[in-house]
Design a protein around this motif. Sequence first.
Motif, PDB file in Angstrom:
ATOM      1  N   ALA A  39     134.916   9.519   9.780  1.00 24.26           N
ATOM      2  CA  ALA A  39     135.530   8.491  10.679  1.00 24.26           C
ATOM      3  C   ALA A  39     136.807   8.912  10.973  1.00 24.26           C
ATOM      4  CB  ALA A  39     135.725   7.127  10.058  1.00 24.26           C
ATOM      5  N   ARG A  40     137.632   8.781  12.378  1.00 19.89           N
ATOM      6  CA  ARG A  40     139.128   9.213  12.751  1.00 19.89           C
ATOM      7  C   ARG A  40     139.748   8.049  13.263  1.00 19.89           C
ATOM      8  NH1 ARG A  40     140.437  12.565  10.010  1.00 19.89           N
ATOM      9  NH2 ARG A  40     142.129  12.842  11.187  1.00 19.89           N
ATOM     10  N   ASN A  41     139.102   6.697  13.141  1.00 15.05           N
ATOM     11  CA  ASN A  41     139.544   5.415  13.515  1.00 15.05           C
ATOM     12  C   ASN A  41     139.795   4.543  12.357  1.00 15.05           C
ATOM     13  OD1 ASN A  41     139.330   6.023  16.376  1.00 15.05           O
ATOM     14  ND2 ASN A  41     137.153   6.144  15.996  1.00 15.05           N
ATOM     15  N   VAL A  42     140.847   4.219  12.403  1.00 16.47           N
ATOM     16  CA  VAL A  42     141.068   2.719  11.110  1.00 16.47           C
ATOM     17  C   VAL A  42     141.778   1.654  11.886  1.00 16.47           C
ATOM     18  CG1 VAL A  42     142.487   2.445   9.194  1.00 16.47           C
ATOM     19  CG2 VAL A  42     141.667   4.781   9.417  1.00 16.47           C
ATOM     20  N   VAL A  58     151.587   2.403   6.073  1.00 22.48           N
ATOM     21  CA  VAL A  58     150.371   2.869   6.058  1.00 22.48           C
ATOM     22  C   VAL A  58     150.052   3.501   7.576  1.00 22.48           C
ATOM     23  CG1 VAL A  58     147.947   2.218   5.928  1.00 22.48           C
ATOM     24  CG2 VAL A  58     149.637   1.440   4.179  1.00 22.48           C
ATOM     25  N   TYR A  59     150.340   2.759   8.647  1.00 22.98           N
ATOM     26  CA  TYR A  59     150.240   3.568   9.951  1.00 22.98           C
ATOM     27  C   TYR A  59     150.982   4.722  10.130  1.00 22.98           C
ATOM     28  CZ  TYR A  59     151.042   3.702  14.850  1.00 22.98           C
ATOM     29  OH  TYR A  59     150.999   4.144  16.071  1.00 22.98           O
ATOM     30  N   ASP A  60     152.235   4.809   9.658  1.00 22.51           N
ATOM     31  CA  ASP A  60     152.919   6.211   9.830  1.00 22.51           C
ATOM     32  C   ASP A  60     152.222   7.435   9.026  1.00 22.51           C
ATOM     33  OD1 ASP A  60     154.788   4.942  11.392  1.00 22.51           O
ATOM     34  OD2 ASP A  60     156.192   4.733   9.804  1.00 22.51           O
ATOM     35  N   ASN A  61     151.687   6.886   7.802  1.00 20.04           N
ATOM     36  CA  ASN A  61     151.056   8.001   7.019  1.00 20.04           C
ATOM     37  C   ASN A  61     149.873   8.310   7.527  1.00 20.04           C
ATOM     38  OD1 ASN A  61     149.333   9.064   4.777  1.00 20.04           O
ATOM     39  ND2 ASN A  61     150.937   8.171   3.282  1.00 20.04           N
ATOM     40  N   LEU A  62     148.844   7.270   7.939  1.00 19.18           N
ATOM     41  CA  LEU A  62     147.695   7.827   8.503  1.00 19.18           C
ATOM     42  C   LEU A  62     147.760   8.642   9.896  1.00 19.18           C
ATOM     43  CD1 LEU A  62     145.576   4.812   7.490  1.00 19.18           C
ATOM     44  CD2 LEU A  62     145.410   6.964   6.475  1.00 19.18           C
ATOM     45  N   THR A  63     148.628   8.036  10.851  1.00 18.35           N
ATOM     46  CA  THR A  63     148.746   8.602  12.172  1.00 18.35           C
ATOM     47  C   THR A  63     149.210  10.210  12.075  1.00 18.35           C
ATOM     48  OG1 THR A  63     151.158   7.902  12.298  1.00 18.35           O
ATOM     49  CG2 THR A  63     149.163   6.838  13.560  1.00 18.35           C
ATOM     50  N   ALA A 242     152.051  -7.477  -2.530  1.00 17.47           N
ATOM     51  CA  ALA A 242     152.342  -6.557  -1.159  1.00 17.47           C
ATOM     52  C   ALA A 242     152.209  -5.242  -1.564  1.00 17.47           C
ATOM     53  CB  ALA A 242     153.755  -6.673  -1.216  1.00 17.47           C
ATOM     54  N   VAL A 243     151.057  -4.765  -2.155  1.00 22.91           N
ATOM     55  CA  VAL A 243     150.612  -3.406  -2.329  1.00 22.91           C
ATOM     56  C   VAL A 243     150.581  -2.528  -0.939  1.00 22.91           C
ATOM     57  CG1 VAL A 243     148.224  -3.962  -2.571  1.00 22.91           C
ATOM     58  CG2 VAL A 243     149.023  -1.819  -3.587  1.00 22.91           C
ATOM     59  N   PHE A 244     149.984  -3.294  -0.001  1.00 15.85           N
ATOM     60  CA  PHE A 244     150.027  -2.421   1.176  1.00 15.85           C
ATOM     61  C   PHE A 244     151.404  -1.927   1.666  1.00 15.85           C
ATOM     62  CE2 PHE A 244     150.788  -6.694   2.073  1.00 15.85           C
ATOM     63  CZ  PHE A 244     151.593  -6.862   3.298  1.00 15.85           C
ATOM     64  N   MET A 245     152.300  -2.462   1.402  1.00 20.53           N
ATOM     65  CA  MET A 245     153.694  -2.029   1.646  1.00 20.53           C
ATOM     66  C   MET A 245     154.367  -1.307   0.646  1.00 20.53           C
ATOM     67  SD  MET A 245     157.057  -4.244   2.941  1.00 20.53           S
ATOM     68  CE  MET A 245     157.278  -4.614   1.484  1.00 20.53           C
ATOM     69  N   THR A 246     154.324  -1.609  -0.566  1.00 20.21           N
ATOM     70  CA  THR A 246     155.199  -1.054  -1.740  1.00 20.21           C
ATOM     71  C   THR A 246     154.442   0.201  -2.189  1.00 20.21           C
ATOM     72  OG1 THR A 246     154.038  -2.556  -3.388  1.00 20.21           O
ATOM     73  CG2 THR A 246     156.215  -3.115  -2.325  1.00 20.21           C
ATOM     74  N   GLN A 247     153.055   0.252  -2.189  1.00 23.60           N
ATOM     75  CA  GLN A 247     152.491   1.423  -2.558  1.00 23.60           C
ATOM     76  C   GLN A 247     151.594   2.095  -1.412  1.00 23.60           C
ATOM     77  OE1 GLN A 247     152.556   3.300  -5.247  1.00 23.60           O
ATOM     78  NE2 GLN A 247     153.654   1.867  -6.678  1.00 23.60           N
ATOM     79  N   SER A 248     152.069   2.088   0.150  1.00 23.38           N
ATOM     80  CA  SER A 248     151.508   2.295   0.895  1.00 23.38           C
ATOM     81  C   SER A 248     150.804   3.830   0.780  1.00 23.38           C
ATOM     82  CB  SER A 248     152.521   2.281   2.124  1.00 23.38           C
ATOM     83  OG  SER A 248     153.640   3.313   1.715  1.00 23.38           O
ATOM     84  N   ALA A 249     151.340   4.751   0.182  1.00 29.42           N
ATOM     85  CA  ALA A 249     150.836   6.211   0.123  1.00 29.42           C
ATOM     86  C   ALA A 249     149.388   5.869  -0.649  1.00 29.42           C
ATOM     87  CB  ALA A 249     151.773   7.248  -0.881  1.00 29.42           C
ATOM     88  N   VAL A 250     149.423   5.525  -1.713  1.00 25.90           N
ATOM     89  CA  VAL A 250     148.133   5.117  -2.404  1.00 25.90           C
ATOM     90  C   VAL A 250     147.001   4.462  -1.636  1.00 25.90           C
ATOM     91  CG1 VAL A 250     147.071   3.866  -4.418  1.00 25.90           C
ATOM     92  CG2 VAL A 250     149.105   5.146  -4.566  1.00 25.90           C
ATOM     93  N   ALA A 252     146.963   4.691   1.708  1.00 27.44           N
ATOM     94  CA  ALA A 252     146.801   5.459   2.787  1.00 27.44           C
ATOM     95  C   ALA A 252     145.562   6.499   2.338  1.00 27.44           C
ATOM     96  CB  ALA A 252     147.823   6.231   3.529  1.00 27.44           C
ATOM     97  N   ASP A 253     145.769   7.086   1.075  1.00 25.32           N
ATOM     98  CA  ASP A 253     144.975   8.110   0.366  1.00 25.32           C
ATOM     99  C   ASP A 253     143.709   7.377   0.343  1.00 25.32           C
ATOM    100  OD1 ASP A 253     147.015   9.926   0.183  1.00 25.32           O
ATOM    101  OD2 ASP A 253     147.331   9.545  -1.965  1.00 25.32           O
ATOM    102  N   VAL A 254     143.411   5.994  -0.050  1.00 28.03           N
ATOM    103  CA  VAL A 254     142.140   5.541  -0.375  1.00 28.03           C
ATOM    104  C   VAL A 254     141.382   5.412   1.037  1.00 28.03           C
ATOM    105  CG1 VAL A 254     140.863   3.554  -1.036  1.00 28.03           C
ATOM    106  CG2 VAL A 254     142.744   4.267  -2.379  1.00 28.03           C
ATOM    107  N   ILE A 255     141.974   5.105   1.927  1.00 30.09           N
ATOM    108  CA  ILE A 255     141.539   4.775   3.335  1.00 30.09           C
ATOM    109  C   ILE A 255     141.261   6.448   3.812  1.00 30.09           C
ATOM    110  CG2 ILE A 255     142.091   4.381   5.723  1.00 30.09           C
ATOM    111  CD1 ILE A 255     144.144   2.406   4.825  1.00 30.09           C
TER     112      ILE A 255
END
Length: 269
Positions: A39-42, A58-63, A242-250, A252-255
């Motif tokens: 998948a290349r879409n999220v 998360v958006y910035d990391n994945l893009t 608020a894990v989606f914000m405070t641990q965004s790198a983790v 993003a890695d799972v995604i």
Amino acid sequence: MTTNKRTFIAALGALAFTAVAAAPGVATARQAAPAPAAARNVVLVHGAFADGSGWRAVYDNLTRRGYRVTIVQNPLTSLADDVAATRRALDQQDGPTILVGHSWGGTVITEAGVHPKVTGLVYVSALSPDAGETTADQYKGFTTPPEFVLKTTPDGFGYIDPAKFQAGFAADATDAEAAFLRDSQVPIAMASFGVKLQNAAWKTRPSWAVIATDDKAFDQRMLHSMATKIGAEVTEVKASHAVFMTQSAVVADVIDGAAKHAAHKRKSN
């Protein structure tokens, strides 16, 4: 060389080719099947009391990794409205898509995730009811931590008590980040929690779960029980709700891992 001898040699060559092609572990160009596409879409779906802006990191990391990322803005006026908003986003994708939900967003992706473009689901400290269940049913037998305090408006919308917001939602965020989340929180129609789901996408899509170990919106036993029920691959991380914000790198890695492997883990009914 006689005609008979030439015929015999040609037949022998054809027989040898057939034997090699039929041998175990040997694939011809005609037999080889293309590998399932990653998948290349999220598509990111926020939960209650929040909006899509919390997904920015998360958006910035994945893009940066080359993903096409779409953030749904749930109206939070009903389950049907939030599912419709998510389906509209999914309709715009150009191929296999990983659908991600935080908190209440987990209920939304569970219903909307049967969309044909969805190849995997990621639950970020999120709810995951079964078909025929309500979101409220998930709380039975569990105790919500005392830090998470809701208030309700006269017209039936719920929001987190501002005085308790940081402790209950974003204890590991900076004061400034927590204040922004508190002051931009979006109330949810409380009746949404009593609506039965028609679909449970996790039954036919592989699932991943990020569990925040310091989450004060859910009983930890509840988060693990839901993840076990849906057969999710679990990643635990020390974080607040608020894990989606405070641990965004983790997150993003799972995604990213889900996007790469979901096509190979497709479930069957």
